[in-house]
Design a protein around this motif. Structure first.
Motif: not given
Length: 194
Positions: A174, A72-74, A177, A54-55, A79
């Protein structure tokens, strides 16, 4: 997400690994830190089998006391980031959470005396192995105006390391996360405390 979340460190693993479960017993994250890397590299998965990343959390420099850790995401989309406050964090752990170049939130240890007492208590022969029941650190996540939005607390336990995360105030998706990834990174960096 259904709070509180429970974070459990895998007890017998070479590389630090954390499971995150919500209050309904649903799996939220599985975190695995890569060993023997000069730059920290952590992958956050959606499943314990580690099939669905995912991250990613990556340090901006080789091993450093005040490195910044980017999320960062995938797909590689930025982020946010978290950064330790350097020397100011020696007494009371403090981390700034960034959205771009702006620090929007921060994590701060509630009572720095807990780690001092834990270290002293742990040095007492035989009795010291029970320090995990007595001294448990608490970390507060706050906005820059001082409003607490989330609380991370170590749960009393003998051998395992368990923590709980409780939402105190509203956060955007956001921000949520950014906070969760920051708390995970902070736990990995502060694993020698409590």
């Amino acid at each position: 997400m259904q709070y509180p979340l429970e974070l459990t460190f895998k007890l017998w693993a070479f590389a630090p690994q954390i499971s995150v479960i919500d209050n309904q017993g649903n799996f939220v994250f599985y975190v695995k830190q890569k060993l023997f890397k000069l730059k920290e590299a952590i992958t956050v998965f959606a499943d314990a089998e580690r099939n669905n990343p995912l991250h990613y959390i990556k340090a901006d420099r080789i091993i450093d006391f005040s490195a910044s850790y980017d999320f960062t995401d995938s797909n590689g989309t930025y982020i946010g980031a978290v950064k330790r406050r350097g020397l100011k964090s020696l007494w009371r752990a403090r981390y700034d959470i960034f959205d771009g170049e702006t620090s929007t939130l921060y994590i701060q240890e509630k009572n720095p005396w807990v780690k001092v007492m834990d270290a002293l208590f742990a040095e007492i022969p035989i009795v010291g192995i029970f320090s995990g029941y007595v001294f448990n650190p608490v970390y507060l996540v706050s906005r820059t105006d001082g409003t607490v939005v989330m609380r991370l607390e170590k749960i009393s336990s003998f051998l395992s390391r368990k923590f709980t995360i409780k939402a105190v105030d509203q956060l955007s998706d956001r921000e949520e996360k950014q906070v969760l990834l920051s708390l995970i990174m902070m736990l990995l960096l502060e694993k020698t405390r409590g």
